[in-house]
Structure formats: structure tokens, C-alpha cells
Design a protein around this motif. Structure first.
Motif, short mmCIF file in Angstrom:
data_model
loop_
_atom_site.label_atom_id
_atom_site.label_comp_id
_atom_site.label_asym_id
_atom_site.label_seq_id
_atom_site.Cartn_x
_atom_site.Cartn_y
_atom_site.Cartn_z
N GLY A 166 0.78 -1.23 0.00
CA GLY A 166 0.00 0.00 0.00
C GLY A 166 0.81 1.28 0.00
N ARG A 167 2.12 1.19 0.03
CA ARG A 167 2.96 2.39 0.00
C ARG A 167 2.98 2.99 -1.40
NH1 ARG A 167 7.53 2.92 4.02
NH2 ARG A 167 7.99 4.47 2.46
N ARG A 168 3.13 4.29 -1.48
CA ARG A 168 3.19 4.98 -2.77
C ARG A 168 4.60 4.90 -3.32
NH1 ARG A 168 -1.42 5.21 -4.93
NH2 ARG A 168 -0.68 6.79 -6.33
N ARG A 169 4.71 4.73 -4.62
CA ARG A 169 5.99 4.77 -5.31
C ARG A 169 5.91 5.95 -6.27
NH1 ARG A 169 7.62 -1.48 -6.24
NH2 ARG A 169 7.90 -1.90 -4.02
N TYR A 170 6.98 6.69 -6.35
CA TYR A 170 7.01 7.91 -7.15
C TYR A 170 7.89 7.73 -8.37
CZ TYR A 170 4.81 9.77 -3.02
OH TYR A 170 3.94 9.98 -1.99
N PHE A 171 7.43 8.31 -9.49
CA PHE A 171 8.14 8.20 -10.75
C PHE A 171 8.17 9.56 -11.44
CE2 PHE A 171 6.52 4.04 -9.84
CZ PHE A 171 7.51 3.18 -10.27
N TRP A 172 9.22 9.79 -12.19
CA TRP A 172 9.29 10.92 -13.10
C TRP A 172 8.89 10.35 -14.45
CZ3 TRP A 172 12.58 12.48 -17.27
CH2 TRP A 172 12.47 13.83 -17.60
N GLN A 173 7.74 10.74 -14.95
CA GLN A 173 7.15 10.17 -16.18
C GLN A 173 7.14 11.24 -17.26
OE1 GLN A 173 5.72 6.93 -16.47
NE2 GLN A 173 5.63 7.41 -18.64
N PRO A 174 8.15 11.23 -18.16
CA PRO A 174 8.20 12.26 -19.19
C PRO A 174 7.09 12.11 -20.23
CG PRO A 174 9.93 10.65 -19.54
CD PRO A 174 9.25 10.30 -18.26
N ALA A 175 6.78 13.21 -20.87
CA ALA A 175 5.75 13.22 -21.92
C ALA A 175 6.23 12.38 -23.12
CB ALA A 175 5.48 14.64 -22.36
N THR A 176 5.30 12.00 -23.97
CA THR A 176 5.62 11.18 -25.14
C THR A 176 6.69 11.84 -26.01
OG1 THR A 176 3.36 10.34 -25.14
CG2 THR A 176 4.63 10.04 -27.16
N ARG A 177 6.58 13.13 -26.21
CA ARG A 177 7.57 13.85 -27.03
C ARG A 177 8.97 13.72 -26.43
NH1 ARG A 177 7.89 19.97 -26.68
NH2 ARG A 177 9.86 20.35 -27.68
N MET A 178 9.05 13.80 -25.12
CA MET A 178 10.33 13.68 -24.44
C MET A 178 10.87 12.25 -24.54
SD MET A 178 9.47 16.03 -21.16
CE MET A 178 10.82 15.40 -20.22
N GLN A 179 9.97 11.28 -24.47
CA GLN A 179 10.40 9.89 -24.60
C GLN A 179 10.96 9.63 -25.99
OE1 GLN A 179 7.51 7.03 -23.20
NE2 GLN A 179 7.13 8.20 -21.35
#
Length: 64
Positions: free
Chosen positions: A17-30
Motif C-alpha cells: 500500500g505504500r506509494r511509489r514515485y516516478f518521473w514520467q516524461p511526456a511522449t515527445r520527451m520519450q
């Protein structure tokens, strides 16, 4: 409590149940070569890491 919105910072439920954090770049950045990055499990550390990545991104990815 105020809600803090940091660009490209996302969270997902993790084990136990703990939160995990991510840096999720936009499609253009990917397409430019950036990939999602798992950040610290600590909320405040994840915010600082995401802000640092956002500053780095501003240098490398031109805006339209």
C-alpha cells in the motif's frame, strides 16, 4: 493541506500500500530519449528529484 503539483511527477501504489514515485516524461520527451525514472519512496525527496530532472530537461529539450 494544499495539493502540490510537480510536472511529470506521478505516483503509483506499491507493495504493502505504500506509494511509489516516478518521473514520467511526456511522449515527445520519450521520443527524444528520456525514460521514466523511479524516484525515492519519500514524498519530499521525490519532489526534489523531480524538480531537478525538470531543470535538466529544460536545458536539453527546446520548447515550441
Amino acid at each position: 493541506m494544499a495539493k502540490i503539483k510537480i510536472r511529470y511527477l506521478t505516483s503509483r501504489p506499491g507493495a504493502g500500500g505504500r506509494r511509489r514515485y516516478f518521473w514520467q516524461p511526456a511522449t515527445r520527451m520519450q521520443k527524444a530519449g528520456f525514460r521514466p525514472i523511479r524516484l525515492s519512496d519519500n514524498h519530499w525527496e521525490a519532489i526534489a528529484q523531480a524538480e531537478e530532472l525538470n531543470m535538466f530537461k529544460r536545458i536539453l529539450v527546446p520548447t515550441d
